[in-house]
Design an enzyme around this catalytic site. Structure first.
Site, mmCIF file in Angstrom:
data_model
loop_
_atom_site.group_PDB
_atom_site.id
_atom_site.type_symbol
_atom_site.label_atom_id
_atom_site.label_comp_id
_atom_site.label_asym_id
_atom_site.label_seq_id
_atom_site.Cartn_x
_atom_site.Cartn_y
_atom_site.Cartn_z
ATOM 1 N N PHE A 120 35.050 10.863 -34.764
ATOM 2 C CA PHE A 120 35.433 11.127 -36.257
ATOM 3 C C PHE A 120 36.698 12.081 -35.893
ATOM 4 O O PHE A 120 36.742 13.301 -35.593
ATOM 5 C CB PHE A 120 34.413 11.645 -36.914
ATOM 6 C CG PHE A 120 34.722 12.240 -38.310
ATOM 7 C CD1 PHE A 120 34.376 11.193 -39.341
ATOM 8 C CD2 PHE A 120 35.010 13.583 -38.692
ATOM 9 C CE1 PHE A 120 34.645 11.607 -40.446
ATOM 10 C CE2 PHE A 120 35.237 14.110 -39.879
ATOM 11 C CZ PHE A 120 35.024 12.925 -40.965
ATOM 12 N N GLN A 332 17.726 39.343 -27.331
ATOM 13 C CA GLN A 332 17.075 40.866 -27.382
ATOM 14 C C GLN A 332 15.629 41.030 -26.903
ATOM 15 O O GLN A 332 15.580 41.789 -26.005
ATOM 16 C CB GLN A 332 17.216 41.449 -28.950
ATOM 17 C CG GLN A 332 17.225 42.867 -28.743
ATOM 18 C CD GLN A 332 18.510 43.483 -28.174
ATOM 19 O OE1 GLN A 332 19.542 42.885 -28.119
ATOM 20 N NE2 GLN A 332 18.215 44.699 -27.878
ATOM 21 N N GLU A 359 32.611 21.026 -38.844
ATOM 22 C CA GLU A 359 32.306 20.178 -40.178
ATOM 23 C C GLU A 359 32.276 21.263 -41.335
ATOM 24 O O GLU A 359 31.150 21.016 -42.415
ATOM 25 C CB GLU A 359 30.818 19.643 -40.040
ATOM 26 C CG GLU A 359 30.896 18.310 -39.084
ATOM 27 C CD GLU A 359 29.818 17.547 -39.182
ATOM 28 O OE1 GLU A 359 29.220 17.241 -40.161
ATOM 29 O OE2 GLU A 359 29.443 17.107 -37.822
HETATM 30 C C1 LIG Z 1 33.024 22.144 -30.891
HETATM 31 C C2 LIG Z 1 33.767 21.633 -32.076
HETATM 32 C C3 LIG Z 1 33.778 20.135 -32.263
HETATM 33 C C4 LIG Z 1 34.507 19.718 -33.147
HETATM 34 N N1 LIG Z 1 34.504 18.299 -33.498
HETATM 35 C C5 LIG Z 1 35.282 17.512 -34.420
HETATM 36 C C6 LIG Z 1 35.302 16.324 -34.538
HETATM 37 O O1 LIG Z 1 34.691 15.484 -33.880
HETATM 38 N N2 LIG Z 1 36.138 15.764 -35.281
HETATM 39 C C7 LIG Z 1 37.248 16.580 -36.355
HETATM 40 O O2 LIG Z 1 37.951 16.153 -36.911
HETATM 41 N N3 LIG Z 1 37.016 17.904 -36.026
HETATM 42 C C8 LIG Z 1 36.122 18.566 -35.235
HETATM 43 N N4 LIG Z 1 36.128 19.783 -34.998
HETATM 44 C C9 LIG Z 1 37.105 20.754 -35.694
HETATM 45 C C10 LIG Z 1 36.650 21.479 -36.939
HETATM 46 O O3 LIG Z 1 35.932 20.847 -37.737
HETATM 47 C C11 LIG Z 1 37.472 22.620 -37.382
HETATM 48 O O4 LIG Z 1 37.724 23.532 -36.182
HETATM 49 C C12 LIG Z 1 37.193 23.322 -38.680
HETATM 50 O O5 LIG Z 1 37.161 22.539 -39.614
HETATM 51 C C13 LIG Z 1 38.027 24.556 -38.657
HETATM 52 O O6 LIG Z 1 39.473 24.505 -38.666
HETATM 53 P P1 LIG Z 1 40.237 25.088 -37.745
HETATM 54 O O7 LIG Z 1 39.791 25.260 -36.400
HETATM 55 O O8 LIG Z 1 41.807 24.594 -37.873
HETATM 56 O O9 LIG Z 1 40.410 26.551 -38.245
HETATM 57 P P2 LIG Z 1 41.095 27.287 -39.662
HETATM 58 O O10 LIG Z 1 41.051 26.127 -40.747
HETATM 59 O O11 LIG Z 1 42.029 27.717 -39.197
HETATM 60 O O12 LIG Z 1 40.057 28.444 -40.173
HETATM 61 C C14 LIG Z 1 39.882 29.483 -39.441
HETATM 62 C C15 LIG Z 1 38.874 30.188 -40.111
HETATM 63 O O13 LIG Z 1 39.324 30.814 -41.475
HETATM 64 C C16 LIG Z 1 38.343 30.869 -42.663
HETATM 65 N N5 LIG Z 1 38.675 30.123 -43.613
HETATM 66 C C17 LIG Z 1 39.068 28.741 -43.581
HETATM 67 N N6 LIG Z 1 39.217 28.261 -44.831
HETATM 68 C C18 LIG Z 1 38.773 29.157 -45.700
HETATM 69 C C19 LIG Z 1 38.573 29.317 -47.172
HETATM 70 N N7 LIG Z 1 38.972 28.277 -47.879
HETATM 71 N N8 LIG Z 1 38.030 30.570 -47.376
HETATM 72 C C20 LIG Z 1 37.763 31.576 -46.673
HETATM 73 N N9 LIG Z 1 37.880 31.558 -45.350
HETATM 74 C C21 LIG Z 1 38.512 30.394 -44.931
HETATM 75 C C22 LIG Z 1 37.141 30.390 -41.815
HETATM 76 O O14 LIG Z 1 36.249 31.497 -41.281
HETATM 77 C C23 LIG Z 1 37.589 29.561 -40.597
HETATM 78 O O15 LIG Z 1 36.485 29.636 -39.350
HETATM 79 C C24 LIG Z 1 35.378 20.581 -33.843
HETATM 80 C C25 LIG Z 1 35.705 21.913 -33.601
HETATM 81 C C26 LIG Z 1 34.698 22.380 -32.747
HETATM 82 C C27 LIG Z 1 34.856 23.776 -32.473
#
Ligand SMILES: Cc1cc2nc3c(=O)[nH]c(=O)nc-3n(C[C@H](O)[C@H](O)[C@H](O)COP(=O)(O)OP(=O)(O)OC[C@H]3O[C@@H](n4cnc5c(N)ncnc54)[C@H](O)[C@@H]3O)c2cc1C
Length: 390
Positions: A120, A332, A359
């Protein structure tokens, strides 16, 4: 032994109890697997789960969310990589199950048999949480779309046979201008730019799309429906992330109960210390409360609700946050062994973290829940006002 009394809750039917028992027997015979080569192990796990019939419910017309949750909970309790391999077969094909054409649905036969792996591809370097801003473009050029851009954090990236890819087609601004595409892995223009390593190894990659040509028939659903499709898929599968967290938490509780009984301290069992009993009580409470929210969301969807956005967000937020807490307590209670490389609670500690990010991060789930409550309140007020006018 794990507590399975929750299977008697009214959310379940006899077929769910039969599935849970059959899978438990399979897990005891087949898991855990060696994680030294995660790619090879995932491919093998998908094949074995498919041959045993456990992938049958991951794709198709009627996805039973309670079954998906039961399977994820059980697999996660035995082996996080097995849960991952199972989960991706559903998430990667969810858009095809819900919106795919008959030709696209032919892939589902292969993914259900474990003969093809799916992925995905939504997240990008600039847009993880902020999906509507994604930069990958798909421009119509005669009879083909031309895809250019980059995706990152794509689970199964590098080993998948098909990718569901979301790109900007420009029917409208922001979220209104996205479409979903079915991209077979051997399509020219798809590049695996980088394999990504995390604290708990899974197959993950950054993908590049360079002048990739796709026929119009690769569009899943209608052009411009991409955002709605992505959200509908996440609506179905988000509760299952909570279920995986529940499986990790249940395993942590089981390990802690055994440790509390088996460890002698100050001339008595660890379990005799009241502070330890307090921790065990908190853990049991978190596990049961998470299970109630996860299976409430799954049951609601299975009853025919078109969307379960609030229920699924609550289930994911609560179960992943509380599993983190349960596992921390388990570490712990295990003392030095809890942080020793290779110990089960040490691997659970690494395994759980990403579930609060992918997700939809926990903070995003809070926004979803609050907006849903506010919208419900507004609707109730409007209905009340309408009645008053009549
Ligand atoms: C192990 C793993 C597997 C993954 N697998 C997939 C996959 O198969 N397909 C796919 O498409 N993606 C995948 N992802 C991506 C994942 O969905 C994104 O990492 C996630 O949506 C967060 O996006 P970002 O890393 O860009 O963090 P950012 O969007 O930069 O967000 C960083 C932090 O900001 C805060 N934040 C963000 N928005 C808000 C808000 N509206 N209000 C308050 N706080 C907020 C949260 O604390 C968030 O963790 C995966 C990620 C990981 C770590």
């Amino acid at each position: 032994m794990s507590d399975t009394s929750f299977l008697n809750w009214p959310f379940f039917e006899p077929r769910h109890r039969e599935l849970a028992e059959r899978l438990e027997r399979w897990c005891q015979a087949e898991l855990p697997r060696d994680h030294a080569d995660v790619d090879a192990t995932c491919i093998r796990l998908v094949r074995d789960l498919g041959q045993a019939g456990f992938l049958d419910g991951t794709a198709g017309d009627a996805i039973d969310v309670r079954s998906l949750c039961l399977i994820r909970e059980t697999l996660a309790r035995h082996d996080g990589l097995a849960d991952f391999a199972f989960a991706m077969q559903g998430l990667g094909t969810g858009a095809i199950s819900l919106f795919g054409s008959p030709a696209q649905r032919e892939w589902l036969e292969k993914t259900r048999r474990g003969e093809a792996l799916s992925a995905f591809a939504l997240s990008e370097p600039r847009s993880g949480s902020d999906v509507a801003q994604l930069d990958t473009t798909a421009e119509l050029d005669g009879d083909t779309y031309r895809l250019d851009g980059e995706k990152t954090w794509i689970s199964n990236g590098g080993i998948a046979d098909l990718y569901t890819v979301f790109a900007r087609t420009g029917e409208g601004p922001g979220a209104k201008g996205l479409s979903a595409f079915l991209v077979p892995a051997d399509t020219p223009g798809l590049e695996i730019c980088e394999r990504l390593e995390t604290i708990s190894p899974h197959p993950l990659a950054r993908l590049g799309f360079n002048d990739m040509r796709l026929p119009r028939s690769a569009v899943i659903g209608q052009p411009g429906q991409g955002f709605r499709i992505a959200m509908s898929v996440l609506d179905v599968f988000r509760s299952t992330v909570g279920a995986a967290a529940l499986g990790f938490a249940r395993r942590a509780l089981d390990e802690s109960l055994a440790r509390a009984r088996g460890r002698e301290l100050f001339g008595a069992q660890l379990a005799d210390l009241q502070m330890v009993q307090g921790h065990l009580a908190d853990m049991a409470l978190d596990v049961d409360a998470s299970a109630l929210l996860v299976y409430r969301a799954a049951w609601t969807k299975d009853q025919g609700a078109e969307r379960v956005t609030r229920e699924a967000a609550m289930a994911k937020l609560f179960a992943t946050d509380r599993a983190q807490r349960v596992i921390d307590k388990a570490v712990q209670l295990h003392g030095g062994d809890g942080v020793r490389k290779g110990h089960i609670v040490e691997s659970l500690y690494r395994e759980i973290r990403a579930l609060r990010i992918y997700e939809g991060a926990s903070d995003v789930q809070k926004v979803i829940i609050a907006r849903s409550c506010l919208a419900q309140q507004d609707t109730a007020r409007d209905e009340q006002n309408d009645k008053g006018k009549r």
